[in-house]
Structure formats: C-alpha cells, structure tokens
Design an enzyme around this catalytic site. Structure first.
Site, PDB file in Angstrom:
ATOM      1  N   HIS A 127       0.840  -1.204   0.000  1.00  0.00           N
ATOM      2  CA  HIS A 127       0.000   0.000   0.000  1.00  0.00           C
ATOM      3  C   HIS A 127       0.872   1.251   0.000  1.00  0.00           C
ATOM      4  O   HIS A 127       0.609   2.192  -0.760  1.00  0.00           O
ATOM      5  CB  HIS A 127      -0.885  -0.029   1.250  1.00  0.00           C
ATOM      6  CG  HIS A 127      -1.695   1.211   1.467  1.00  0.00           C
ATOM      7  ND1 HIS A 127      -3.043   1.296   1.194  1.00  0.00           N
ATOM      8  CD2 HIS A 127      -1.355   2.434   1.950  1.00  0.00           C
ATOM      9  CE1 HIS A 127      -3.489   2.505   1.476  1.00  0.00           C
ATOM     10  NE2 HIS A 127      -2.480   3.215   1.954  1.00  0.00           N
ATOM     11  N   GLU A 128       1.916   1.260   0.810  1.00  0.00           N
ATOM     12  CA  GLU A 128       2.790   2.436   0.867  1.00  0.00           C
ATOM     13  C   GLU A 128       3.600   2.600  -0.417  1.00  0.00           C
ATOM     14  O   GLU A 128       3.843   3.723  -0.870  1.00  0.00           O
ATOM     15  CB  GLU A 128       3.721   2.336   2.086  1.00  0.00           C
ATOM     16  CG  GLU A 128       2.999   2.318   3.419  1.00  0.00           C
ATOM     17  CD  GLU A 128       2.006   3.461   3.570  1.00  0.00           C
ATOM     18  OE1 GLU A 128       2.294   4.576   3.086  1.00  0.00           O
ATOM     19  OE2 GLU A 128       0.930   3.237   4.144  1.00  0.00           O
TER      20      GLU A 128
END
Length: 653
Positions: free
Chosen positions: A166-167
């Site tokens: 996600h990051e």
C-alpha cells in the site's frame, strides 16, 4: 487506470490542493480583516484610509501564511527520512540481524525490486503500539517507509507485505510529493494560531498593566482583540486543513489499497491488517503530537474517526477488498484479541511464512520463476510495456524474491554494508570491455585515489559472471547503505560515477544508462527537488532530445545502417505520427544524451507515455527483445521516472 493516467490525476489533485489552499487563505484573511477593522476602529476614517488599512492587513496575513508554509516546506527538504525522524522514527540498519527488523527490510527490498524503484530508507516508530505506516519523500530516490512497533509485532508477513505494498503504491503513484507539500501548506494555515496566541497573551498582560496604572479602566486592548481574531482565524484554518486533507487523501487510499492487491495478488494480507486495526484497542491511533500534520499520508487514521476523517471508513475499505465482509466480525475479533493479542511471528510459524531457524537450510521455494537465459528473446509489444509501468504483478513480486535468492550472499552483505557498498557500486559500473575498463580505472585512480580504484576493480572481477538481470537490482540494494554516508562522501561518489561515464567516451549504451540512472538517483537523494510543478514540457519542446534518444538506441541496436534507420523511423511514427525526421545519430554517441535527460524527464505524462512506447518500438523493431535490451529499457524508464518491474520468466513483470 495506468501509471500515466494516475500521474495526470495527481496533477489535477495538485491543482485542487492549490485552489483549496487559496480559498482557505481568503477565508482567514476575511476573518482577520473584520477583527482588525473593529479593533482599531478603522471605519471612522475615510474610504481611502479604510482601503489602505485593509490592504495592509491582507498583505501581512498572506505574507505570514506564505512564509510559514515556505519555511516548513524547506525544512522538509531532507526527504522522507526527515518526516520519519520528526515522528520519533529510528532507522532500521540495512544489515540488521534482528529477526523482526530483518523481516521488515526483506519485505521492503522485495517490494522495491518488484516495483522498479530504489530501495527506500526504512524506519521504525518504536514508541507507537498501534498499527500504522507511511511513505514520505519528494521522489522515490529520497523516499522513506516507516512502520510502527505495533505493526511489526501484530502483523504476520502477508499482512506486513500488504501494508508495505500500500505504501509503495503511494511511492510509485506520485502521492508522496503531493502529501509532503500538503504538510507545508497546512503548517502555513495553522501558523496564525501561534501568532494569535502570542498576541493575545501580550495584549492581556498589557491590558492588565494599563488598568492597574489607570483606575478609570479602559477598553479591550486592540492587540489582544487581534490576537483572539487570529486564534479564531487559525481554527478556521484547522477546519479548512482537515477538509483539504480529507479531499486529497480519501480516494487515494482506495487506489493504494487496490494497487496493493494488484502487487501481491491476494487480499488477505491488507484486509487482515485492516481487521487488526479494527479489532485491537490501539487501532491505528498514534501518540505523536505531530500525528495530525501527517494524518493524510498514514495507512490508517491517526486519531479517532471524525467528520473530517482523512481515510474512508475502515469497514468500507475492508468491504472493497472482501465484498462479503460483515462489520460485526470486528466486534468478534475485538473480544477474541482482548485476552490474547495476535503475534505476527507466531502466525508466521503457523502459516509457514517464518524463516528457517539459525543454522538450518532454507526449504526449496516453489513457484518462483527462473532467471532467463542470457540469449533469451522475448516478444514484447509497446502496449504491454506501458501497462506494466509502475504496475508490478504477483509474478514481478515473486521474481523480485527470486532475484534476492539468486544474488550471492557475500554480494548482498557488501551491498548492505555502509563501507563496502561504494566499491561494489563502482565495480558494477566498470565496463566489461578490457580497454574501456582500463581507461576508467586510470581516470578513477587519478581523480579519486588508487585505493578506491583497486577496490572497484576487484569488485568488477568478482561481478564478471553475474547474470545481467541481477546487476540493476544489486545496484539498487546499495542505496540504503549509501544514504547513510555524509553528504561530502556522497558528493565524492557522484563525482566518481561521473568520472566513469566520461572516462573515454567509449562506454556502451547499457553501461552508460545504468551509470546515469544511479547518478541521477544519488543526486535526487542528496538534493531532493521540492519545486511545486514539474512535467511541463511538450513533445514540441523535446523533439530534438527525443530524436537523439531514439537515434542512439537504433544505432547501438543495429550494425546495419538501413536497419537502424528503419527502427528509428518506427519509433518516430509512434512518437510523432505523420512526422518524418532524418536519422542522424549523434557523433559523440551516448554522451549526447547528457543534455537530453532533463528535457525528456520533464515531459507531461501523456507525452512521456508516447516516448516510452517509441523507445520500445525502436528496441523491439523486429518484435523481439533480448534480456540486455529489456534491462536497458528498464534503466531508461528509470531515468524517465517511469518505474518498470523486472523481467520474469517469459515476459515483463
């Protein structure tokens, strides 16, 4: 939505951010002016005097907000690591032996290699027991990924992988630059509360002394009134800031969740992390006093949900990943974990995700693609490549893990070591041609010392048999160790890389592009670019630079001039349909591209998309690409900030 469309969306979000900021400033200026006019009884003067007074107050307010935002933005020029350290983050050493930290670094390294971006700095927030994480920086070259102690302890490897994916979606989608600018703008808006609090305190003290010296009393001290007005205006700014954060970040979180699933090809990881946030008492709430300032860039909400939440509701995010999810499950998990909180490491053992015990051989890993043969040829279409830019698939991720498995341990150890990384990187950049290598060695020894030149030469000899698909990943793995070196040493390293590029002008295009990519990444890591707008040039502005690139690639890829010209014209037809340009390869070869890269990297997203397609058209003019050609394409895409995942098996990504 491909990478280039996401880049256009980020540009639109940047424009919206500026408009919202301007509206917030206008609202604050109105409040301050009303208070100032009332406090100083400015309405008693004539209209020109009133207009001059209002103009003066407006200019002072706007300048205060602007200067505060500018100063805050400049303090963040240190990149993502600066943000992480402000929140109490401590760097995770590249060569750490701590099992939990080693697991974290392995996940980050695999994700970086799968994404085609430099390995970022990794930070741990040791005092934060909640589950959260963020990525920050001006570009992938100065990015940092930080996770909380709670995330490290509570998440199993699949869940940690989902959070890191996600990051990384924020890294490759261009969200980081937007987020870090938003930090600067929000500080400017909120700065008035600091001024207002000080003015109100001074006004209150001054008013008290005035009343003690004048028994007849007196009115409200104008300074105190203006200070109170600034406080009110500051809280208007707080409200506006929350609205801006919510406006900018909510949809980006859904997109990052979806990208994380695309990266890992499974929803259980990121969905499991979100469920643990909802089921554990600490949730994702941070203790840091700076949590509101970075709320828009975190994996989960920094504070308890509010009307101006920076993230979508937790249940909605989980349901987007698992349509059958019942929010009542969070209550059940909360009761289950109240007595026995989950342990990520224990879950790893149960799921078979834990590494072998010290001294035990690693079990054979199935499902990981083999590295392609040196002479393998792959059929690749430009549209296929464009779809893979900044969009790694599960195959790319497993291939990245295979790359780490296949790089010899001594090389990995030296890549992660602060002192050994420099000669290793220079050894990677030395030419395979003995005559060119000798020129490079002589130039390196003359300008940077014989000891460094000898060390680089030894590394080059050790790297002679390294598979071509492992060279760029190994170079990228050195970055965390290199960033730990002082600025002057990095400057010296950049000078050494520049020396290798220009040693005699005979370096081949693959070696040149790899050297130029790593030089650019070092420059960005050392001097992050915080300019508000980039990517402004059109193909009309960059026609000569683009023609240089395509002609150079055509020349080095074809011994026959007629075939090279055909490949060049195929690229021009893709780049500028209906246009005919003469095939004129530059006389000084690849060094002619030195002035071209800044121009090409500044193209607008749509034009850059066409340039990448044209590059593919030239390199694969016969419809096929060799392994070195694909690695060359990946390197060129890196120079254009269009990260391309590594080749896996029989295709890309």
């Amino acid at each position: 939505m491909n990478f280039f469309e996401r880049q256009r969306q980020v540009r639109r979000l940047s424009t919206r951010l500026v408009l919202l900021f301007v509206l917030a400033v206008v609202g604050i200026v109105v409040v301050v002016n009303l208070a100032a006019v009332f406090a100083f009884n400015a309405t008693s003067g004539n209209p020109p005097q009133l207009a001059g007074f209002v103009a003066l107050v407006t200019v002072a307010t706007v300048v205060a907000i602007g200067l505060a935002a500018l100063v805050r933005t400049l303090t963040l020029r240190g990149g993502g690591g600066k943000v992480a350290r402000e929140l109490g983050g401590v760097p995770v050493p590249a060569d750490t032996t701590d099992p939990e930290l080693r697991r974290l670094r392995n996940v980050v390294e695999e994700m970086a290699l799968a994404s085609g971006v430099p390995v970022p700095e990794v930070y741990l927030l040791p005092e934060e027991t909640a589950i959260n994480a963020f990525a920050a920086g001006w570009s992938p070259s100065d990015a940092a990924v930080a996770v909380t102690r709670g995330a490290l302890q509570r998440l199993n490897r699949d869940e940690l992988q989902g959070v890191i994916a996600h990051e990384f979606a924020h890294v490759v989608n261009g969200d980081m630059r937007l987020n870090i600018r938003l930090m600067g703008l929000l500080f400017g808006i909120l700065f008035l509360t600091v001024i207002g609090r000080g003015m109100a305190r001074v006004g209150l003290l001054g008013g008290g002394r005035q009343r003690s010296n004048n028994n007849s009393g007196g009115g409200i001290n104008p300074l105190m009134l203006v200070g109170l007005a600034l406080l009110v205006a500051g809280y208007v700014g707080v409200l506006a800031g929350r609205l801006i954060q919510a406006s900018v970040s909510r949809q980006r979180e859904y997109l990052a969740d979806a990208s994380a699933v695309q990266y890992t090809r499974q929803t259980r990881g990121i969905a499991g992390a979100l469920k643990k946030i909802g089921g554990l008492t600490d949730g994702s709430e941070l203790k840091s006093p700076k949590r509101d300032e970075v709320g828009h860039m975190l994996f989960g909400e920094a504070a308890r949900a509010s009307w101006f939440a920076t993230h979508p509701p937790l249940a909605d995010r989980i349901r987007a990943l698992e349509p059958s999810f019942d929010p009542a499950e969070l209550q059940r998990l909360s009761q289950q974990w109240a007595a026995a909180p989950p342990s990520g490491r224990q879950e790893d053992v149960a799921l078979g995700l834990a590494p072998p015990a010290p001294g035990q051989p690693a079990p054979p890993v199935s499902g990981r693609p083999a590295l392609p043969e040196h002479d393998a040829r792959v059929r690749v279409a430009p549209t296929e490549v464009l779809g893979r830019v900044a969009a790694p698939t599960e195959t790319a991720y497993t291939h990245a893990a295979a790359i780490l498995d296949r790089i010899p341990d001594p090389l990995l150890d030296r890549a992660r070591n602060r002192d050994a990384a420099v000669p290793l990187l220079l050894g990677l950049l030395l030419s395979a041609e003995p005559e060119i290598r000798q020129h490079q060695y002589a130039a390196l020894a003359d300008r940077h010392g014989r000891d460094l030149a000898d060390a680089a030469l030894r590394e080059a000899d050790d790297l002679a048999g390294l598979h071509p698909t492992l060279r760029l990943p190994l170079a990228e793995l050195t970055f965390p160790a290199l960033r730990a070196r002082p600025g002057p040493e990095l400057e010296s390293l950049m000078a050494a890389v520049f020396t290798l590029i220009h040693a005699d002008g005979a370096i081949d295009v693959s070696e040149y592009c790899l050297s130029r990519l790593l030089l650019a990444e070092l420059q960005e890591a050392l001097r992050p670019d915080s300019r508000w707008r980039t990517d402004r040039r059109s193909l009309t502005d960059a026609r000569s630079a683009a023609a240089f690139l395509l002609a150079t690639l055509a020349q080095v890829g074809h011994a026959d001039r007629a075939a090279a010209e055909q490949a060049f014209q195929a690229g021009i037809a893709t780049l500028l349909p209906g246009t005919t340009l003469p095939y004129a390869p530059p006389e000084n070869g690849v060094l002619a591209l030195e002035t071209a890269w800044p121009v090409l990297d500044g193209l607008r997203p749509g034009d850059k998309e066409r340039l990448v397609a044209a590059t593919v058209a030239v390199i694969s003019h016969d419809g096929m690409m060799t392994v070195p050609e694909i690695e060359l394409l990946r390197t060129i895409c890196g120079l254009l900030h269009c990260p391309l995942p590594p080749m896996a098996g029989h295709g890309i990504g």
